[in-house]
Enzyme design. Structure first.
Site: not given
Ligand code: ADP
Ligand code: ZN
Length: 636
Positions: A227, A230-231, A447, A450, A522
């Site tokens: 993505g 390149k093309t 969460e 974290h 995790d």
């Protein structure tokens, strides 16, 4: 938590079935059988018909006429058919050169009897001839036709077989305005464009290069993550130079039949050579161009033939021929060295993931056809999308437009773009994924763990968003983004990241005394990071040593470059890093337990916390949020 971005793209595969020709062949055979059957029945009925009519000698016939048994006579050439009173038909044959009347008179039939009998003469002896011959000729003609037809079918099948070898290349002609792409359509990638400008130059005016004796590159290898355009760049080279573009993917060489790859390569090059100047583009060249490995046995034979053929073709054409072969790969490390030799893909161009400025310009390229609301600020979107490829950004724009359209708005708003970032990064929200109150509490604390650890460690990235709404694979997530564009990871960042990854695990253990399956990802991420620190980057007590070869793909085959004893040391070192990280996360959670509660409770209430609110929460609890230098100035 799902801070890791999954970029494994599902490869679209088109399955080409060979059923088409087979089916056609089947119906052809069916029709053939039907026709033969019809011809046979027809011929048989003709035969039957001729049998039914009773043939009698002329003398007998004359007697019947005399006895007034005959109502009408029909003469056709030498054939005489007559209808008797009982409606049956009889037939006879007369001499060639005499009329029926004369014959009958000669047999002594009276004139009066003759006068009362209806005699019709069909003079066309030719028809009679055909009549007798058609039943025999027609089947032969039909048979001939059938054979011709079948032969044609077989030839058709042969053609089909031949076309398996023909290249499946997609061709974009230079005058195809709709498909044409130029450098202007490719945002960013400045260095790559500069490199490629030379190729464009050569395709346009080869003479000046050849005259001065310059060697023109034959092959250009574009390397970069999926993505990264390149093309697109290869197409832009063709577009800029105004030459046809032959596009084929490495995986398309070998489809169903082993061995067609080589002939496809040949066809592709033949075709391109006929329309020079031209560009051949082979996408995913690693599919055929992997290192030829003897340990794979005969497995990769077709692939090897294909690769060899590519090498042969590239060596085969003169450097003065105006043909450039471009190829793309995201795994340059697995490519066969033979491909990279001088005269082959000796030009190599690396495409990086776009940096912030490039992201902004890619976004503006993709915004062209979309009406934007006034509040749209692409700079902010670019800031929030580190690690996004061009393709990701393009799909972000598309998602935003879809969101706006679904909500019956006529322009795309900033809000749409922001929501789309998470969608592209983590997959769609799964609102239907209802958590039980207990699960919700666990997820919230996980969460929050974290987020809290990330906020207290100096080298961890700041938290951008916390959510306990399931998305893609993740049950909840803490989104953290680096303050600045990062190209290099330091040891300190690694260590803080590992600790941050363990924040959820530690929080669950501390609060509930038990662990769920939630943190499994995790742990994987954290352990992989720790192992990489030891074996790849020399960031451990074991010192500066790279212990794994380049390219993960080879791990199956490579011989360990260290002893068992040393392997134990590596494991011990990984364990030490993990333990220390756990200790740090644990300390933070214990020390700031009250803040953890605040975050978790708020999360359970609102389900999503954005950066601004989160920072307010931190400040009121005595933690200073991380800010960029310029941001700090503004907030002062
Ligand atoms: P690759 O071949 O490297 O996998 P592509 O060239 O197919 O990537 O790019 C996929 C899509 O991403 C393109 O169609 C385009 O929409 C978008 N894209 C990628 N890079 C850029 C860029 N530099 N500028 C604009 N669009 C880009
Ligand atoms: Zn987590």
């Amino acid at each position: 938590m799902a801070r890791t971005k999954f970029s494994n793209k599902i490869k679209k595969s088109t399955t080409k079935t060979s059923l088409g020709p087979k089916l056609r062949g089947l119906s052809q055979q069916l029709i053939t059988a039907l026709v033969i059957f019809m011809v046979l029945t027809w011929g048989y009925s003709l035969l039957q018909k001729s049998k039914v009519i009773q043939t009698i000698p002329l003398s007998e016939f004359a007697t019947l006429v005399n006895q007034k048994q005959i109502t009408s006579i029909e003469v056709e050439g030498d054939n005489v058919t007559a209808i008797k009173i009982d409606k049956s038909t009889i037939a006879s044959k007369k001499e060639t050169n005499t009329s029926v009347v004369n014959t009958l008179l000669a047999y002594g039939v009276s004139t009066s009897t003759l006068a009362s009998t209806k005699i019709t003469v069909k003079n066309d002896t030719g028809l009679a001839f055909w009549g007798s011959i058609i039943p025999f000729v027609l089947p032969i003609v039909f048979l001939g036709f059938m054979i011709w037809w079948l032969a044609r079918g077989i030839k058709g099948a042969n053609m089909q077989a031949l076309s398996f070898g023909q290249s499946r290349a997609k061709i974009i002609h230079p005058d195809d305005v709709k498909e044409k792409i130029t450098f202007r359509d490719v945002a960013g990638a400045k260095e790559a464009k500069e490199e490629l400008a030379e190729i464009v130059e050569f395709l346009r005016a080869p003479k000046k290069f050849i005259d001065i004796g310059a060697q023109i590159p034959k092959g250009v290898l574009l390397m970069g993550a999926p993505g990264t355009g390149k093309t697109m760049l290869a197409r832009a080279v063709a577009g800029e130079a105004g030459v046809p573009f032959f596009h084929l993917s490495g995986s398309e060489f070998e489809e169903m039949f082993v061995g067609v790859g080589a002939s496809r390569v040949r066809d592709l090059f033949d075709m391109a050579k006929k329309s020079v100047p031209a560009i051949i583009f082979i996408d995913e060249i690693d599919a055929v161009g992997r290192t030829r490995s003897p340990s794979l046995g005969g497995q990769g034979e077709g692939r090897e033939q294909t690769l060899n053929q590519i090498l042969v073709e590239m060596d085969g054409f003169e450097p003065t021929i105006n043909l450039i072969v471009m190829a793309a790969t995201n795994r340059p490390d697995v490519l066969d060295q033979a491909l990279l030799r001088p005269g082959r893909f000796d030009r190599r161009i690396t495409l990086d993931l776009p940096d912030r400025n490039d992201r902004e310009s890619i976004l503006s390229v993709h915004i062209k056809k979309k009406p934007l609301a006034e509040d749209v600020n692409l700079k902010v979107i670019a800031e929030r999308t580190p690690g996004f490829s061009g393709a990701d950004l393009s799909s972000l724009m598309n998602e935003a437009a879809i969101l706006a359209a679904r909500e019956e708005r006529t322009s795309v708003a900033q809000f749409d773009l922001i929501r789309s970032i998470e969608k592209v990064m983590l997959g769609p929200e799964r609102k239907s994924h209802i958590l039980t109150p207990a699960e919700k509490k666990i997820t919230a604390y996980h969460e929050a763990g974290h987020a809290l650890v990330a906020s207290c460690l100096p080298d961890a990235d700041p938290v951008h968003k916390i959510s306990i709404i399931a998305r893609g694979h993740a049950g909840g997530y803490t989104l953290k983004l680096p303050l600045d564009e990062r190209r290099l990871m330091s040891r300190a960042t690694f260590l803080d990241d590992i600790a941050m990854s363990l924040g959820g695990y530690v929080a669950e253990k501390e609060i509930f005394g038990d662990i769920t399956t939630g943190p499994s990802n995790d742990l994987q991420v954290a352990t992989a990071m720790a192992r990489a620190m030891v074996t790849k980057y020399g960031m451990s007590e074991l010192g500066p040593m790279a212990l794994v070869p380049e390219g993960e793909q080879r791990t199956v085959f490579y011989n360990k470059e260290y002893s068992e004893a040393f392997g134990e040391k590596i494991d011990a070192e990984v364990k030490r890093i993990m333990d220390e990280a756990w200790q740090r996360a644990h300390n933070i959670i214990l020390e700031k337990r009250n803040v953890l509660d605040v975050i978790a409770v708020e999360l359970m209430r609102v389900e999503n916390i954005e950066r601004e609110e989160f920072e307010k929460l931190l400040l009121t609890n005595g933690i200073i949020p991380k800010r960029k230098k310029e941001e700090e100035l503004i907030s002062l």
